[in-house]
Design a protein around this motif. Sequence first.
Motif, mmCIF file in Angstrom:
data_model
loop_
_atom_site.group_PDB
_atom_site.id
_atom_site.type_symbol
_atom_site.label_atom_id
_atom_site.label_comp_id
_atom_site.label_asym_id
_atom_site.label_seq_id
_atom_site.Cartn_x
_atom_site.Cartn_y
_atom_site.Cartn_z
ATOM 1 N N GLN A 1 -55.457 63.786 78.419
ATOM 2 C CA GLN A 1 -55.815 65.066 79.024
ATOM 3 C C GLN A 1 -56.786 65.787 78.096
ATOM 4 O OE1 GLN A 1 -52.171 67.077 79.905
ATOM 5 N NE2 GLN A 1 -51.679 65.690 81.575
ATOM 6 N N TYR A 2 -57.891 65.140 77.839
ATOM 7 C CA TYR A 2 -58.878 65.571 76.868
ATOM 8 C C TYR A 2 -59.370 66.991 77.104
ATOM 9 C CZ TYR A 2 -63.154 65.224 74.085
ATOM 10 O OH TYR A 2 -64.155 65.438 73.184
ATOM 11 N N LYS A 3 -59.444 67.443 78.329
ATOM 12 C CA LYS A 3 -59.987 68.766 78.638
ATOM 13 C C LYS A 3 -59.271 69.874 77.881
ATOM 14 C CE LYS A 3 -63.131 67.892 81.750
ATOM 15 N NZ LYS A 3 -64.515 68.064 81.444
ATOM 16 N N LYS A 4 -57.981 69.701 77.606
ATOM 17 C CA LYS A 4 -57.221 70.750 76.920
ATOM 18 C C LYS A 4 -57.731 71.024 75.520
ATOM 19 C CE LYS A 4 -52.784 70.335 79.238
ATOM 20 N NZ LYS A 4 -51.374 70.028 79.066
ATOM 21 N N VAL A 5 -58.268 70.007 74.861
ATOM 22 C CA VAL A 5 -58.664 70.185 73.466
ATOM 23 C C VAL A 5 -60.108 69.821 73.210
ATOM 24 C CG1 VAL A 5 -56.365 69.923 72.505
ATOM 25 C CG2 VAL A 5 -57.757 67.897 72.871
ATOM 26 N N GLU A 6 -60.885 69.532 74.244
ATOM 27 C CA GLU A 6 -62.241 69.042 74.006
ATOM 28 C C GLU A 6 -63.081 70.006 73.191
ATOM 29 O OE1 GLU A 6 -63.965 70.350 78.390
ATOM 30 O OE2 GLU A 6 -64.324 68.358 77.639
ATOM 31 N N ARG A 7 -62.874 71.297 73.331
ATOM 32 C CA ARG A 7 -63.685 72.264 72.604
ATOM 33 C C ARG A 7 -63.226 72.423 71.161
ATOM 34 N NH1 ARG A 7 -64.151 77.559 74.682
ATOM 35 N NH2 ARG A 7 -66.003 77.630 73.409
ATOM 36 N N CYS A 8 -62.145 71.778 70.790
ATOM 37 C CA CYS A 8 -61.671 71.870 69.407
ATOM 38 C C CYS A 8 -62.462 70.985 68.463
ATOM 39 C CB CYS A 8 -60.196 71.485 69.315
ATOM 40 S SG CYS A 8 -59.107 72.546 70.260
ATOM 41 N N PHE A 9 -63.192 70.016 69.016
ATOM 42 C CA PHE A 9 -63.897 69.062 68.160
ATOM 43 C C PHE A 9 -65.237 69.592 67.722
ATOM 44 C CE2 PHE A 9 -60.945 66.472 70.549
ATOM 45 C CZ PHE A 9 -60.385 65.731 69.546
ATOM 46 N N ARG B 1 -55.867 81.732 71.864
ATOM 47 C CA ARG B 1 -56.260 83.098 71.490
ATOM 48 C C ARG B 1 -57.225 83.103 70.298
ATOM 49 N NH1 ARG B 1 -51.479 84.781 70.477
ATOM 50 N NH2 ARG B 1 -51.584 84.498 68.236
ATOM 51 N N GLU B 2 -56.996 82.205 69.334
ATOM 52 C CA GLU B 2 -57.782 82.204 68.094
ATOM 53 C C GLU B 2 -59.036 81.346 68.151
ATOM 54 O OE1 GLU B 2 -57.126 84.145 65.429
ATOM 55 O OE2 GLU B 2 -55.474 84.979 66.604
ATOM 56 N N GLN B 3 -59.172 80.498 69.161
ATOM 57 C CA GLN B 3 -60.318 79.600 69.240
ATOM 58 C C GLN B 3 -61.618 80.400 69.283
ATOM 59 O OE1 GLN B 3 -60.342 76.936 72.626
ATOM 60 N NE2 GLN B 3 -61.260 75.346 71.381
ATOM 61 N N LEU B 4 -62.574 80.001 68.465
ATOM 62 C CA LEU B 4 -63.855 80.689 68.367
ATOM 63 C C LEU B 4 -64.808 80.218 69.470
ATOM 64 C CD1 LEU B 4 -64.263 80.468 64.485
ATOM 65 C CD2 LEU B 4 -63.303 82.352 65.833
ATOM 66 N N ALA B 5 -65.897 80.944 69.650
ATOM 67 C CA ALA B 5 -66.869 80.622 70.695
ATOM 68 C C ALA B 5 -67.439 79.212 70.543
ATOM 69 C CB ALA B 5 -67.991 81.651 70.697
ATOM 70 N N ASP B 6 -67.569 78.736 69.303
ATOM 71 C CA ASP B 6 -68.116 77.387 69.090
ATOM 72 C C ASP B 6 -67.072 76.286 69.276
ATOM 73 O OD1 ASP B 6 -66.548 77.515 66.806
ATOM 74 O OD2 ASP B 6 -68.213 77.285 65.398
ATOM 75 N N GLY B 7 -65.847 76.685 69.622
ATOM 76 C CA GLY B 7 -64.789 75.711 69.856
ATOM 77 C C GLY B 7 -63.885 75.467 68.665
ATOM 78 N N SER B 8 -64.310 75.864 67.474
ATOM 79 C CA SER B 8 -63.464 75.649 66.305
ATOM 80 C C SER B 8 -62.297 76.635 66.315
ATOM 81 C CB SER B 8 -64.270 75.791 65.010
ATOM 82 O OG SER B 8 -64.749 77.114 64.871
ATOM 83 N N ILE B 9 -61.294 76.307 65.559
ATOM 84 C CA ILE B 9 -60.104 77.142 65.471
ATOM 85 C C ILE B 9 -59.875 77.455 64.001
ATOM 86 C CG2 ILE B 9 -57.639 77.320 65.962
ATOM 87 C CD1 ILE B 9 -58.088 75.031 68.019
ATOM 88 N N PRO B 10 -59.810 78.729 63.639
ATOM 89 C CA PRO B 10 -59.507 79.049 62.242
ATOM 90 C C PRO B 10 -58.182 78.402 61.832
ATOM 91 C CG PRO B 10 -60.138 81.020 63.452
ATOM 92 C CD PRO B 10 -59.953 79.924 64.460
ATOM 93 N N ALA B 11 -58.135 77.887 60.635
ATOM 94 C CA ALA B 11 -56.937 77.193 60.172
ATOM 95 C C ALA B 11 -55.779 78.142 59.906
ATOM 96 C CB ALA B 11 -57.251 76.393 58.913
ATOM 97 N N PHE B 12 -56.077 79.414 59.679
ATOM 98 C CA PHE B 12 -55.044 80.366 59.293
ATOM 99 C C PHE B 12 -55.113 81.610 60.159
ATOM 100 C CE2 PHE B 12 -55.782 77.735 55.693
ATOM 101 C CZ PHE B 12 -54.537 77.566 55.106
ATOM 102 N N LEU B 13 -53.966 82.227 60.362
ATOM 103 C CA LEU B 13 -53.895 83.523 61.030
ATOM 104 C C LEU B 13 -53.849 84.610 59.969
ATOM 105 C CD1 LEU B 13 -51.171 82.848 63.755
ATOM 106 C CD2 LEU B 13 -53.640 82.999 64.083
ATOM 107 N N GLY B 14 -54.433 85.746 60.269
ATOM 108 C CA GLY B 14 -54.316 86.883 59.365
ATOM 109 C C GLY B 14 -55.209 86.793 58.158
#
Length: 195
Positions: free
Chosen positions: A187-195, A146-159
Amino acid sequence: PVRRALEFIFSLQDTCPPKGNFKTLEGSIGGTGQSWGSSTGSALVLAAEYLECTKDADFEKRHFEDMVRAANWIVGEVSATTNGLMPCCLAGDGDTGIAFIDVDPWCQQGVARVAAMLRQRGDKRAAAMQASADRYFKTLDSAIRREQLADGSIPAFLGDASKTSFEFRNMPSGTELLLTGMYDPTQYKKVERCF
């Protein structure tokens, strides 16, 4: 050296708790300096991996119930929040918030590792611990997606991000998620956009 480190870590249980808005501290493991919210979960992951690799029966006999208490503390804390994640806590040396990327993967995997150990022992507590680990995983996985950004990064904090250091607002979180064992690296596909 690993066993000595683990002995020290478990000596901190109930004496040097993590810093945060926790309901209770009984069973938690913090640190002697900055007591991060991830400390309890990471201690469980390290202890489980140590036991898996060494089969150190003496360490397991001395600390297995400590591990169960620590896992129960995590389960109690995430059960007490409205979002099913750890409450606002110290996530790093200068950051406080709902640090679901820094804190929750370690805590979820700590609970999962203890659940696996309980199951291997045929312990009657295994099913409830596994159900807690599974529920925690689903909640955390959903928050990550839900929180993953368009560039694949994930904000470290909620709120509210006002309690975070600007430079840590968007972490390279894929690595953190793989290090904890939360996601299978094959199963790299699950997190590939996080890098």
